[in-house]
Design a protein around this motif. Sequence first.
Motif, PDB file in Angstrom:
ATOM      1  N   VAL A 185      -5.700   0.081  -4.107  1.00  0.00           N
ATOM      2  CA  VAL A 185      -5.557   0.160  -2.647  1.00  0.00           C
ATOM      3  C   VAL A 185      -6.935   0.043  -1.992  1.00  0.00           C
ATOM      4  O   VAL A 185      -7.102  -0.633  -0.963  1.00  0.00           O
ATOM      5  CB  VAL A 185      -4.854   1.477  -2.247  1.00  0.00           C
ATOM      6  N   ILE A 191       0.840  -1.206   0.000  1.00  0.00           N
ATOM      7  CA  ILE A 191       0.000   0.000   0.000  1.00  0.00           C
ATOM      8  C   ILE A 191       0.872   1.252   0.000  1.00  0.00           C
ATOM      9  O   ILE A 191       0.659   2.187  -0.775  1.00  0.00           O
ATOM     10  CB  ILE A 191      -0.966  -0.004   1.204  1.00  0.00           C
ATOM     11  N   LYS A 198       5.808   7.056 -15.177  1.00  0.00           N
ATOM     12  CA  LYS A 198       6.126   8.176 -14.291  1.00  0.00           C
ATOM     13  C   LYS A 198       7.482   8.761 -14.642  1.00  0.00           C
ATOM     14  O   LYS A 198       7.657   9.968 -14.678  1.00  0.00           O
ATOM     15  CB  LYS A 198       6.085   7.734 -12.830  1.00  0.00           C
ATOM     16  N   ASN A 226      -2.575   7.512 -11.402  1.00  0.00           N
ATOM     17  CA  ASN A 226      -2.899   7.942 -10.043  1.00  0.00           C
ATOM     18  C   ASN A 226      -4.190   7.294  -9.563  1.00  0.00           C
ATOM     19  O   ASN A 226      -4.256   6.700  -8.482  1.00  0.00           O
ATOM     20  CB  ASN A 226      -3.078   9.469 -10.007  1.00  0.00           C
ATOM     21  N   MET A 231      -0.423  10.014 -16.586  1.00  0.00           N
ATOM     22  CA  MET A 231      -0.224   9.917 -15.134  1.00  0.00           C
ATOM     23  C   MET A 231      -1.529  10.055 -14.361  1.00  0.00           C
ATOM     24  O   MET A 231      -1.677   9.481 -13.280  1.00  0.00           O
ATOM     25  CB  MET A 231       0.764  10.983 -14.665  1.00  0.00           C
ATOM     26  N   HIS A 262      -4.062   3.369  -9.141  1.00  0.00           N
ATOM     27  CA  HIS A 262      -3.353   2.941  -7.929  1.00  0.00           C
ATOM     28  C   HIS A 262      -4.253   3.069  -6.707  1.00  0.00           C
ATOM     29  O   HIS A 262      -4.319   2.162  -5.853  1.00  0.00           O
ATOM     30  CB  HIS A 262      -2.098   3.802  -7.723  1.00  0.00           C
ATOM     31  N   ARG A 270       4.339   6.030  -4.881  1.00  0.00           N
ATOM     32  CA  ARG A 270       5.017   6.157  -6.174  1.00  0.00           C
ATOM     33  C   ARG A 270       4.240   6.960  -7.197  1.00  0.00           C
ATOM     34  O   ARG A 270       4.701   7.119  -8.320  1.00  0.00           O
ATOM     35  CB  ARG A 270       5.324   4.768  -6.771  1.00  0.00           C
ATOM     36  N   VAL A 271       3.041   7.377  -6.865  1.00  0.00           N
ATOM     37  CA  VAL A 271       2.296   8.246  -7.782  1.00  0.00           C
ATOM     38  C   VAL A 271       2.214   9.644  -7.153  1.00  0.00           C
ATOM     39  O   VAL A 271       2.180   9.768  -5.931  1.00  0.00           O
ATOM     40  CB  VAL A 271       0.879   7.718  -8.085  1.00  0.00           C
ATOM     41  N   ARG A 310       5.879   9.608   0.199  1.00  0.00           N
ATOM     42  CA  ARG A 310       6.808   9.469  -0.911  1.00  0.00           C
ATOM     43  C   ARG A 310       8.193   9.065  -0.404  1.00  0.00           C
ATOM     44  O   ARG A 310       8.847   8.181  -0.946  1.00  0.00           O
ATOM     45  CB  ARG A 310       6.904  10.784  -1.678  1.00  0.00           C
ATOM     46  N   MET A 340       2.557   1.614  -3.429  1.00  0.00           N
ATOM     47  CA  MET A 340       1.590   1.949  -4.504  1.00  0.00           C
ATOM     48  C   MET A 340       1.130   3.387  -4.412  1.00  0.00           C
ATOM     49  O   MET A 340       1.016   4.074  -5.427  1.00  0.00           O
ATOM     50  CB  MET A 340       0.377   1.020  -4.402  1.00  0.00           C
ATOM     51  N   VAL A 341       0.866   3.852  -3.213  1.00  0.00           N
ATOM     52  CA  VAL A 341       0.401   5.231  -3.056  1.00  0.00           C
ATOM     53  C   VAL A 341       1.573   6.201  -3.170  1.00  0.00           C
ATOM     54  O   VAL A 341       1.460   7.273  -3.760  1.00  0.00           O
ATOM     55  CB  VAL A 341      -0.334   5.402  -1.707  1.00  0.00           C
TER      56      VAL A 341
END
Lengths: 208, 281, 401
Positions: free
Chosen positions: B257, A144, B227, B250, B246, B253, A150-151, A162, A147-148
Motif C-alpha cells: 500500500v 487499498i 489468514k 500484515n 500472519m 500488505h 483483510r489483514v 474490515r 489489502m488493508v
Amino acid sequence: MRRQIPLAITFICGVVMAIQFFIPHQISQEIYRGALDWQMIIGGFVLVLGIGSLVTHHTGKLKHQRVGWGYSLVTLLSLAVMAIAGLFFGEMASGKPFMQIFIYAQNPIQATMFSLLAFFIASAAYRAFRARSFIATLLLLAAIIVMVGRVPIGAKIWSPIRDISTWLLDYPNMVAKRAIGLGVGLGMISTALKIILGIERSYLGGGK
Amino acid sequence: MNIYEKMMSIDRRILFLLIALSVIIPLLKPLLLPVNVTKEARNLYEFIDKLKPGDVVLLSLDYDPSTMAECHPMALGILRHCFSKGIKVIVTSLARPEGLGTAEMVLTQAVEEYNKKNGEDYVFLGYKPVPGAVILAMGEDFRLAFPADYYGTKLEDLPMMTDIKNYGDIKIVVTFAASAIVDLGWVVYAGGTYGVPIGAGVTAVMATDFYKYLQSGQLVGLLGGLKGAAEYEKLIEHPDMAIKGMDGQNVAHLLIVFFIIIGNIGYFLGKKAKASKGIGG
Amino acid sequence: MSTQIQSEEKGCLRWRITPLVVLIFLVAFCGRIWAQTPGDTLLPSPPSGVTAFDTPNDAGRNITINWELSPDDGKGRNTVMGYDILRSESREGEFVVVGSVVAGISTFQDDKVENHKGYCYKVRAKDHLSSESEVVGPVQASGEWYNTGRTVVLIFVVLFTSLVIFFVNSAKRGKKLYVRPIPGMDAVDEAVGRATEMGRPILYILGLSTISDVATIASLTILGRVAKKVAEFQSKLLVPCYDPIVMTVAQEVVKNSYLDAGRPDAYDEGNIWFLSRSQFAYAAGVNGIMLRERTATNFYLGMFYAESLVLAETGNIAGSIQIAGTDAVAQLPFFITSCDYTLIGEEFYAASAYLSREPKLLGSIKAQDWGKVGLVALIILGGFFASIHFDTFVNLFTVGH
C-alpha cells in the motif's frame, strides 16, 4: 472422410452424453460410468506421449547445442534420476530416495515459484494502480481497502475497514464475478454446441 | 530524472528486496499481532465441532507443493480438530500427482501427534487422475474409485470402511485446493448431485471466487489463504505456522500500500510540476 | 367465630389437597420412569400412515418408505427412541430389519432391493418394547427413463440450442450481424506484425487445462487463426504445452494453418512441444522461454490458475506485448494489470468467431447475447418475486438430483 469421421464421432458422443444427463436408468448410468472409466484410463496413458515429446525436444536441443542447451541437459538428467529412483528404489514411501528428492527438492522449488507471486504482486500493484482516470481511481481505492482490511492490522489502524472490505468482497465483487460467470457459462454452452454440431471445426486443424 | 519520476519508477529489484525483508524480519522477530476470526471460518469450525466421535469426514487434499504454504496449515488444523474429537478421517488427493506426497506428509504429522491407527481412525486412499470422474464414482461407492487404499489394503478389509459405502455415510467433505476442483468438482458433483455438505480451504487469491457458494449455502464454510489457516488455528487453540506467518503478511500488505501511495504521489505531483512548467515556460 | 371456623376449614382442606397433589405428581413421575424401565408393559404407539413407493428419478434398486411419527415420539409418553424398517417378500412372509433411524425421522430409503421384485414393508416404533405399523405393499423398484427433476435444465438447453440454430441459419441466409469491437483481437495483426519486424518469436500459451475443458478448445480455435497470420507474416510461433493431448491437437491445428496459408515448408513441429504437467514447473519453463527468446508477443488464452501473474509479469519484464483471455474469473485482475489487452469472460469465447468473421460463428455470438437478455429478464423477475415472497416462481427453477 478425414474430417467427416471425427465430426460424426464428436456429434454422436456429444448428443449421447447430453441425453444421458436426463436419463437416470441403470443403462444410462452404465454408459456414464464407462465413459468415466475411459477418461481415467486415457488420462494415465497420455503421460507416455508427453514424456516422448519432452525427451525429443530436449535431446534435439542438446544435439544441436542450441541456446539454453544446458537447461535441457538438467531437464533430462532430472527426469532420469526421478525415474530411476521411483522404479528401482521404491516410490512414495517415507525414507525412500524418491520421497526424499520430492520433499527436499521438488517441494521447496515449487513453493518458491509460488512465492514469486508476492514479489510480482508488489511490482504489478505499484505499476498499475495509478489514479489516471475515475475508474482507475476506484480500482486503486478498492485495492487499498481490501489489502488493508483483510489483514488483522487493518482493523487496528481503522476499525471500520474490515467491514468495508468484507462488504466490497461480498457485494460489488460478487456481483461482477457472477455477471462474468453467467456470460462465461453461456459462452461455454455456445462453444460446446458449436463443436458438437460441427459449426466450429478449427480445433480439427484448418479453418474450413 | 526528477524526484517525481523517480517515485514513479522505483527499480523493481528494490521493491522485491523490501518485500523479502518485510516477510523475513517478522518471522525472526514475531510481532504477535492478534488474529480475528471470520464468519466463514467459524461456520466450518462449528460444523466439525458439532460432530460426534466415530463420525466420518472426507478430507480431499487437492493441493501440491506450490500451494503448500497456504493449504498445509489449514489441512493440519482440521486434521488436528478431527483427531482430537475422535472423528474418523478418509483422506484423498485428486488434483495432481505431486499432491500425493504433500497429503501423506500432513497426514503422517497429524497421525503421529494423536497416535492414530491406519484402518481404524483414518484411511488414506491416495491419488487417481481425472478428479471429476473419481468424485462422481465415490458418490456411488468408494470402492468403485479406490478398490484399495494407498498402501494396497482392500477397502473391505479396513475396519473403518465396513459401514462406509459412499457420501451418504460421510458427514462432510472438506477440500483443500487452489483450483477449480472445488466448485466444478466437489460443489457441483458431490454437493449438487449427492447432497453431502462441502467445506473448502483455498488459497487467498481464489477465496473470493467462492463467496457466492457460501451465500447460496452450497459451501458450509470457507478458509481463505494463510489468514484462514490462522483463524482455524486460533479456534482450535493450537497456534502454529499460520499464526506465525500472519505477522509477515500484515507488514507486506502495508508495504505494498505504501508503494502504491508513493507511486501516486509521484504521478500527481509530477503532473502538477509539468503543468506549471508548461504555464511558466 | 364463623371466620375462624372458615379459616380452620380452609386450612384443613389445604392439608388434604396438598398431599393429594403431591401424590398425583409422584405417580406421574414414577409412572414415566416405570414406563421406561423393563417392568413397564405399555407399548409405544405405532407409527401410522406408512407408504412405500419406488424412489423417483433414480437408476432403480431403491424404495422409499415414509410414515407418520408415532404419537409417543417427542410427545405423548415421549418414549420412542427410534424406528426399525422391516421388509419381506410377501405380506405373510418373514420380515427382517433392513434399516433403523432415530426418533424424529420419518423416512428411509431401502437401497438393497432388486428391480421388478415385490417387497412389503412395516415400520416398528421402539423404546424398550416395540409396536409395529400395518404392512404396506407389495411395491417394486425400477429405474426411470427420465429425470423429472431436471426438466427446467432440459427446457433451457432446448431453448438455447434453438436460439443458436436460428441465428446461425439467419447468418447463413446472409443477414448482417453486428458484433462490437474487441480491442484484444483487433490488436492481433499489430502484435504479429511487431514480432515480424523485430525478428522475435510469438509465444502462445494454451492454458493449464486438458482437452476436455471448453476453454482449451476455444483457445485451440484461436490458435488456428493466429497461426495462419503468423505463417502469412513469416514469423516464428512457439507453443509450449501443459498437456500431451493438447500438444498433439495443437500440432495438427498449427500444421493445417500453415497449410492453409500456403507455407507448409515453414511449419516446424518442434516449436509445439510438451513442457510440464506441473503447474509451477510449467510457469518456470515458460518464463525461461520468454526471457531467453525475448518473445515480442505473448498470448495467454485458456484456463489459468495462480501462475497467471508470474507469467504476465515476466512477460512485462521481457518487454513483450501481451494479449490474455481466460474464463478463470479469479485470474482476470492479474491479467488486466499486467497485460496490454485482456479478453474478459465470454469475449474469449467470441474471439474465434470475431477473428474469422464467419457468419455461422457470428450467429452463435448473437445467440449468446439474446440468451443473456433472457437471463437478465429472469433475474429481474426473480428478484421482484422473491421480494414479495412469491416463492412459486423461484421454485420453478429448482433442479433435482
